[in-house]
Write an enzyme that holds these catalytic residues in place. Structure first.
Site, PDB file in Angstrom:
ATOM      1  CE  LYS A 176      -2.980  -0.799   0.634  1.00  0.00           C
ATOM      2  NZ  LYS A 176      -3.961  -0.106  -0.214  1.00  0.00           N
TER       3      LYS A 176
HETATM    4  C1  5RP Z   1      -2.796   4.467   1.326  1.00  0.00           C
HETATM    5  C2  5RP Z   1      -3.602   3.341   0.797  1.00  0.00           C
HETATM    6  C3  5RP Z   1      -3.794   3.255  -0.643  1.00  0.00           C
HETATM    7  O1  5RP Z   1      -4.977   2.585  -0.935  1.00  0.00           O
HETATM    8  C4  5RP Z   1      -2.793   2.448  -1.317  1.00  0.00           C
HETATM    9  O2  5RP Z   1      -1.533   2.499  -0.782  1.00  0.00           O
HETATM   10  C5  5RP Z   1      -2.815   2.828  -2.730  1.00  0.00           C
HETATM   11  O3  5RP Z   1      -2.375   1.812  -3.513  1.00  0.00           O
HETATM   12  P1  5RP Z   1      -1.027   1.979  -4.291  1.00  0.00           P
HETATM   13  O4  5RP Z   1       0.028   2.338  -3.303  1.00  0.00           O
HETATM   14  O5  5RP Z   1      -0.824   0.618  -4.884  1.00  0.00           O
HETATM   15  O6  5RP Z   1      -1.225   3.026  -5.334  1.00  0.00           O
HETATM   16  O7  5RP Z   1      -4.091   2.531   1.500  1.00  0.00           O
HETATM   17  O8  5RP Z   1      -2.552   4.310   2.662  1.00  0.00           O
END
Ligand code: 5RP
Length: 266
Positions: A176
């Site tokens: 991710k």
């Molecule tokens: C932080 C994460 C969070 O789960 C993620 O970034 C949160 O999702 P969003 O940015 O879409 O609110 O992994 O490191």
């Protein structure tokens, strides 16, 4: 080319997350509070439940899982198992805070932690990921590596590509990362499925455009939180994102889906 190695249990878990029909996935990220980031809607967390049916997987912490997700849910769980830092101090100073026994007891489909390439505790975070990969090999559980971006780190293809590639080479099943310009260079260098984080709330159309671009540039999906649950129509927004990820609709078509969604979560 993306190539995933694993035995039956490992692949069965992974196939619950990345849908075999489209090869894509929509993850709903609701792990923000683990480091003290508590956006608006998370204050009434239980009201996020109406969103779960539109996600292919939920990414969250064990506390949230136990307190906010019904046990009869039919969605794979991607469990965040790193912790130990807050927004008030050094974010990269994380360790693994959940045992493999606990993860198995919670029947999770994947484990996740952040890596902080270039961060103060870079080594610790990379070894955290390695620990999950080793558990994953032993128990058949895929790993999602999150390429966290510290305050001083660039959000460009060179940095995110390097961090994603490192995660893949350390054995992460999926990565991710953040969307950036020239994103095809990130997906092109990471030989595992890549999903994008949503990041801070931006206008709905921009978030849909970002999702569209990410898919067009080789991402298998999104792991989105705030841009869904902080929208004035969270259900419309997750449906719209879903349509981009799984049905290949245009941004205009997706925006119509969002606009036709119910206001609020009820
Ligand atoms: C932080 C994460 C969070 O789960 C993620 O970034 C949160 O999702 P969003 O940015 O879409 O609110 O992994 O490191």
């Amino acid at each position: 080319m993306t190539h995933v190695v694993g035995d039956w249990g490992f692949l069965n878990r992974l196939n619950k997350i990345i849908q075999t029909k489209s090869g894509h996935c929509v993850m709903l990220a609701i792990d923000h509070g683990y480091f003290g980031n508590i956006p608006g809607q998370l204050k009434q967390f239980s009201c996020l439940e109406p969103l779960y049916e539109y996600a292919d997987a939920l990414m969250l912490t064990r506390g949230m899982l136990r307190s906010c997700v019904p046990t009869n849910i039919d969605k794979p769980i991607i469990l965040r198992v790193s912790a130990g830092a807050s927004m008030l101090k050094e974010l990269s100073n994380e360790e693994i805070n959940v045992t493999i026994n606990e993860a198995l007891r919670l029947n999770v489909s994947a484990l996740t932690c952040s890596i902080f390439v270039g961060g103060e505790y870079e080594k610790q975070s990379l070894l955290n990921l390695s620990k999950l990969v080793n558990w994953g090999q032993e128990y058949g559980i895929p790993t999602l590596a999150v390429t966290a971006v510290g305050r001083d780190m660039a959000r460009d293809a060179r940095y995110l590509g390097m961090a994603s590639r490192m995660a893949a080479e350390l054995g992460a099943t999926m990565v991710k990362t953040y969307y950036c310009e020239d994103f095809e260079q990130v997906t092109g260098i990471a030989p595992v499925p890549v999903v994008i984080a949503g990041g801070q709330k931006i206008p709905e159309k921009d978030a849909l455009q970002m999702s569209r671009n990410a898919i067009d540039k080789g991402a298998v999906g999104v792991d989105m939180g705030r841009n869904i649950f902080q929208s004035d129509s969270p259900i419309g927004m997750i449906q719209a994102v879903r349509a981009i990820v799984h049905e290949n609709v245009t941004v205009e078509e997706a925006f119509e889906i969002y606009k036709n969604g119910p206001k609020g979560l009820l």
